[in-house]
Each structure stands twice: as structure tokens, then as C-alpha cells.
Enzyme design. Structure first.
Site, PDB file in Angstrom:
ATOM      1  N   SER A  74      18.543  53.767  43.238  1.00  0.00           N
ATOM      2  CA  SER A  74      19.093  52.660  43.353  1.00  0.00           C
ATOM      3  C   SER A  74      20.372  52.405  43.926  1.00  0.00           C
ATOM      4  O   SER A  74      20.922  53.506  44.340  1.00  0.00           O
ATOM      5  CB  SER A  74      19.117  51.655  42.015  1.00  0.00           C
TER       6      SER A  74
ATOM      7  N   HIS B 263      25.310  58.017  49.710  1.00  0.00           N
ATOM      8  CA  HIS B 263      25.697  58.188  48.476  1.00  0.00           C
ATOM      9  C   HIS B 263      27.214  58.450  48.262  1.00  0.00           C
ATOM     10  O   HIS B 263      27.609  58.942  47.263  1.00  0.00           O
ATOM     11  CB  HIS B 263      24.747  59.169  47.851  1.00  0.00           C
TER      12      HIS B 263
ATOM     13  N   SER C 236      48.982  18.170  59.961  1.00  0.00           N
ATOM     14  CA  SER C 236      49.852  17.131  60.439  1.00  0.00           C
ATOM     15  C   SER C 236      49.425  16.479  61.972  1.00  0.00           C
ATOM     16  O   SER C 236      49.606  15.279  62.039  1.00  0.00           O
ATOM     17  CB  SER C 236      51.320  17.518  60.495  1.00  0.00           C
TER      18      SER C 236
ATOM     19  N   ASP D 201      58.227  14.397  49.028  1.00  0.00           N
ATOM     20  CA  ASP D 201      57.293  15.120  49.811  1.00  0.00           C
ATOM     21  C   ASP D 201      57.787  15.185  51.209  1.00  0.00           C
ATOM     22  O   ASP D 201      58.211  14.338  51.783  1.00  0.00           O
ATOM     23  CB  ASP D 201      55.971  14.366  49.977  1.00  0.00           C
TER      24      ASP D 201
ATOM     25  N   GLY E  61      56.282  15.531  54.172  1.00  0.00           N
ATOM     26  CA  GLY E  61      55.840  14.401  55.079  1.00  0.00           C
ATOM     27  C   GLY E  61      56.142  13.190  55.116  1.00  0.00           C
ATOM     28  O   GLY E  61      56.469  12.584  56.041  1.00  0.00           O
TER      29      GLY E  61
END
Length: 570
Positions: free
Chosen positions: A56, A220, A446, A555, A557
Site C-alpha cells: 500500500s 518506496h 481597488s 480605513d 480606501g
């Protein structure tokens, strides 16, 4: 020990198989064994059954390849360990009991797998079963393979497919053995890795320095043939193909110009799909430049080594019959939906649509004169350049600290644009042109938000130059920003300043309003609103991921918008 998302270390192989079977109605576990079988075993009566398997940790190999047109069943060992003789024998008995007309074991060339599958084969033959074995050794790593021979790696999956398509078409055991053996001989695989892998509960199998990659390692985590400095993808692929096809390498694959191949670009488990796509493109380019035709290309995770960040390339020389067998339908879940056509980097591109000619504007002469427009825009630009550092500082509190840079980029772009041509005087054209400049040059969200605002505002000003038109334009711009940006007033964004200013501009709709007074009131409202964002919790934008207690500043912006409006008024 590296972290792993397992339930128990000892149960991880069983749990992974149980998960596969739970999600796949076409599969069944064999009671008491780590064996998965097709759910419709009666369908193999009179046909050859195909069994494969191994340790596995190579998922989706091998259980992902069980289905009509591929494997009948798979025997899994623990992680990186061969399955037991008892389980292989139980799988053989189960398919023999279902009436298989012969059984083929497809085994990767590792001593443990050969021993356990071989021992089970001998015992099954003693019980009267018609069982044969094909051992696949497709590794091209070692120039002088030792006694153990070439390792079986990802090419084994192509043998599952070829043998499975033949069995589905009713071929005899002899024919399948002959064709699978021939295909396995015309095939080579080579791995390359940037990292080791680690068995759950253990340390990594080896160490690679930050700047190293290893060529030719096994699935492996066994050592490869050489370590080298990390190369760019295209050079790494060239190195791999060079090694795989070099005649002085005893395990090379002979490729001559004009040959047709099937290419498999296999993720060894931990490479990103982005890198895998880059490697795939480089492999196709490199093969094409050697005059090789890539009849089919498969790209994905086919045989992995847990989380190893690496890739292997498999090439199988094909004729039309082999391509038909690769194309044949299968219900195996790990086999991809392979496009039936060749791979090439020379596909024609779709021609880009050309922009239609702009409608000639019949609005010249409306609105402020060009010189006035230029003066206002110059003031706006110099204001934004002056407050660049302050905006960056405010943005560092909540974002990535680039709000000032973004606005400065916009200012420089507008200045550049004005130097190249006089700005249009008509308001609608002016705002549309500014939107184009910002969308192309400003970047960030923006840029798009200003672009949306100006584009929508320009629509409102088409053919109008009265004062109320500017109030409508402001509302239209804000509406567009909200529709796509998702913010609302009170979310601590540039909208807070814009909405406050818009409220004040509504007075332009009253007869006899003085536009300058109204604009002055709008600027004041915008400045007050920007200052008020100091006390707001961010509801949108990147700052919304930060706890409000940390945001002490207004802020950036909103501050930028208030500054732009202020510059327009001056």
C-alpha cells in the site's frame, strides 16, 4: 515524525481500502483478506481474470484500477510491504471459483512481490488452476541493473490497461501474456523527486537538501542514481528523457525519430497539480523536438509514493493496436478520461476577438473644457502621490500594506495617459477613459472597484451635463460597486466615504442648488465618514478577516476617496 491524517498507524492500509470500497459500488472486500474484487465476478466466467497488487502507499494503485476492462482484483500489503502468500492465493481461488478461463498475475519487479505472488501461483497450479505471471520492470534509472533487475513502477498501470482491454475482448491467456510481455518490454519509466516520503509513524526515508533533487528514485523512497541541484522544469524533463533514452544506459528505452509513444506524467503524490501541468507541457515539447509522436498523454496521479513531491515519466512505444487497447472503455475509477488524440504543443490558438470600433462621440463641446479637466486630474494625482505613505501605513494595520502603492500606481497611470493625449472634455467619455486606464494599470481589487464605479457613472452621464446627472452618476457608480464587491455602507470600506458624499450630492436635484456649495458639503461628509470608519468593524475586504479590536485606524480606501473628492473641489 511527520504528521499524517490517519486513524491508527497499524490500520492505515485497511482503512484506505475500506474507504475506497465504501465509495465505490463496483468493489467488494474479500472476507478475512486485504483483497479487493470486482463486484460483478460472474461476468468474468469464460474470460481471463487479471490480478495485481503489492504494498500500500501507491494509491490509486492498485485497487483504483479494478473494473470492467482492467483488473479483476487486487491484493494489498501493508504500506510499502508485499502482500502475503495466503491473501494472493485466496484472491486466485475466488476468481477461479467464479469460472475464469485462466488467471494472469501482473507483478511489479520487487523480490518480495515476486516471491509471494510466485509461491501462490505454484500452490494454485498444484490445485489445478491455469495461472501465469507477467513481471513488469520498467525503471530506467540504473545504467547497469544488478541481479534484481529493473524495478516495476508506474508503467505497470499501462500493462493493467492493455491486458484488461484484451481480457474484456475475450483474448486467451496465452495471447494476453504474449502481448502484455511485449508491451512491458517496449516501455520505460524514470522518477525525479524534490522530497522524500515517510511511512505513517516513521521518519522520512532519506533527506534532500533545500536546493537538491534526486533522479531515478523508486516508489518506496529508495535511493536514485544521482542527486543534483534543483533545475527548472524544462531542464529537469530534458535530463530525465536524456537518461531514459541514453544507449549507454543498459535499462534505456530506444526512441528513434518517427516513433509513436504513450506518455504518462505521474504525480508521485505530493507535487502540486500546477507543477504537474508545467512538467507535462515540457515533456510534450521535449519529445516533439526529438521527432517523437505522442499518440496519447495521461497526466495525473497513477502510482504514488505517499506524499513524495516528485514526478515520473513513462513512455511506451505503441502501434495502432496498443493505442486501441489504451483507448478501450473501462469502469476503473482511477483510469482517466483520456482524450483520444495525440498530444502536441503546436495547437492553433483561437484568434482573440478584436474590439469593435468605438462609436464616434457626438457629445464634444459638452462639459468642462479640456484644460479644466487636466487641472483637476493633476490635483487628484498629486494628492494621491502625497498620501501614498499614509495609506500604506493605514493598510498595514488590516491588509497587506499596499493601498498607497496601488493608488500611486493609478495616479502615475493617469499622468502618463494625460501626457500621451488630451483628456476628453465630455463627462461620459472622460469617466469611461479613466475606467480603462485604471482597469489596465491600477491592479488590486481597488482598480476593479474604481473601474466599475466609473463605467457605471459614465453610463448615467451619456448625453447629459446638468447638475442632477452627477448625482445620478454617483448613485449608479455606487450601485455597481455594491453589486459586485459585496460591501455595504458601515462595512469599513471606500464605500463609506462614497455613500456619505452621494447623500450630500442628492441636493443637486433641488432647483437652484449651488453646485460648488453642494460639492463642498459632499467633501465634508466624505471626510467625516472616512474618520468614522476608525470605530467600525470590517465587514468586507481583506480587513474583515482581522478581529476588530486590532483596527484602531480609519480605513485607507475611505481616506483615499475623501482625498480624491477634496482635490476635485480645490
Amino acid at each position: 515524525v511527520p504528521k499524517k491524517l490517519v486513524t491508527t498507524v497499524s490500520g492505515c492500509a485497511d482503512d484506505a481500502l475500506a474507504g475506497l470500497v465504501a465509495c465505490n459500488p463496483g468493489l467488494r472486500l474479500l472476507q478475512g483478506h486485504r483483497v479487493v474484487l470486482r463486484d460483478d465476478l460472474p461476468a468474468i466466467r469464460g474470460r481471463v481474470a487479471l490480478l495485481s497488487g503489492g504494498g500500500s502507499g501507491h494509491e490509486p494503485a492498485h485497487a483504483g484500477y479494478i473494473g470492467k476492462g482492467m483488473l479483476t482484483g487486487v491484493v494489498a500489503g501493508a504500506v510499502f510491504a508485499s502482500p502475503s502468500v495466503g491473501s494472493v492465493l485466496a484472491a486466485i481461488r475466488a476468481v477461479a471459483r467464479a469460472g475464469a478461463a485462466g488467471i494472469l498475475l501482473i507483478v511489479k519487479n520487487y523480490t518480495g512481490d515476486r516471491l509471494n505472488f510466485g509461491m501462490a501461483l505454484e500452490r494454485a497450479r498444484a490445485e489445478g488452476a491455469d495461472v501465469r505471471m507477467v513481471v513488469v520492470g520498467d525503471d530506467c534509472a540504473f545504467a547497469t541493473p544488478g541481479k534484481a533487475g529493473r524495478r516495476g513502477i508506474c508503467g505497470t498501470v499501462l500493462i493493467h490497461k492493455v491486458a484488461g482491454a484484451l481480457a474484456e475482448a475475450g483474448a486467451s491467456l496465452d495471447e494476453i501474456v504474449e502481448k502484455a510481455t511485449a508491451a512491458a518490454k517496449a516501455m520505460g519509466t524514470l522518477g525525479l523527486s524534490l522530497s522524500p516520503c515517510s511511512i505513517p509513524g516513521s521518519k522520512p526515508s532519506f533527506q534532500l537538501a533545500e536546493d537538491e533533487m534526486e533522479l531515478g528514485l523508486g516508489i518506496h523512497g529508495e535511493a536514485g542514481v544521482r542527486r543534483m541541484k534543483v533545475l527548472p522544469a524544462d531542464k529537469a524533463v530534458e535530463t530525465m528523457l536524456e537518461h531514459m533514452t541514453n544507449p549507454s544506459n543498459a535499462s534505456h528505452l530506444s526512441l528513434t525519430p518517427g516513433s509513436s509513444v504513450v506518455l504518462v506524467v505521474n504525480n508521485l503524490g505530493g507535487l502540486s497539480c500546477l507543477e504537474l501541468g508545467i512538467v507535462a507541457g515540457a515533456a510534450v515539447r521535449c519529445l516533439e523536438s526529438r521527432g517523437i509522436r505522442i499518440a496519447r498523454a495521461l497526466v495525473g496521479s497513477f502510482m504514488t509514493a505517499l506524499e513524495m513531491a516528485g514526478v515520473s515519466l513513462t513512455l511506451m512505444l505503441v502501434d495502432e493496436e496498443l493505442v486501441r487497447l489504451i483507448d478501450a472503455k473501462t469502469t476503473a475509477t482511477a483510469w482517466p478520461n483520456v482524450p483520444t488524440g495525440p498530444a502536441t504543443t503546436r495547437r492553433e490558438e483561437v484568434p482573440a476577438p478584436t474590439e469593435g470600433p468605438r462609436k464616434p462621440q457626438d457629445e464634444t463641446g459638452i462639459g468642462p473644457g479640456t484644460a479644466r479637466v487636466q487641472r483637476v486630474l493633476e490635483r487628484v494625482c498629486s494628492t494621491l502621490l502625497d498620501i501614498q505613505d499614509r495609506l500604506n501605513e493605514l493598510d498595514r494595520e488590516a491588509g497587506d500594506g499596499d493601498c498607497g502603492h496601488t493608488h500611486a500606481r493609478a495616479a502615475q497611470a493617469i499622468q502618463e495617459w494625460m501626457r500621451s493625449r488630451p483628456p476628453p472634455a465630455a463627462p461620459a467619455q472622460l469617466l469611461s477613459a479613466l475606467a480603462d486606464v485604471l482597469l489596465e494599470q491600477m491592479g488590486g481589487s481597488s482598480g476593479v472597484l474604481y473601474g466599475l464605479f466609473l463605467t457605471a457613472a459614465a453610463q448615467s452621464l451619456r448625453g447629459r451635463s446638468d447638475s442632477p446627472a452627477w448625482a445620478d452618476a454617483m448613485d449608479a457608480g455606487i450601485e455597481a460597486m455594491q453589486r459586485y464587491g459585496g460591501a455595504a455602507p458601515g462595512d469599513r470600506t471606500m464605500l463609506d466615504s462614497l455613500c456619505a458624499a452621494a447623500q450630500a450630492l442628492h441636493s443637486l436635484r433641488s432647483p437652484g442648488a449651488d453646485p460648488l456649495q453642494v460639492l463642498a458639503a459632499a467633501v465634508q461628509s466624505a471626510e467625516a465618514a472616512a474618520e468614522a470608519t476608525r470605530h467600525m468593524e470590517a465587514g468586507a475586504g481583506r480587513a474583515s478577516y482581522i478581529r476588530s479590536s486590532r483596527l484602531e485606524q480609519p480605513d485607507p480606501g475611505a481616506v483615499a476617496v475623501a482625498a480624491v473628492l477634496g482635490a476635485v473641489l480645490e
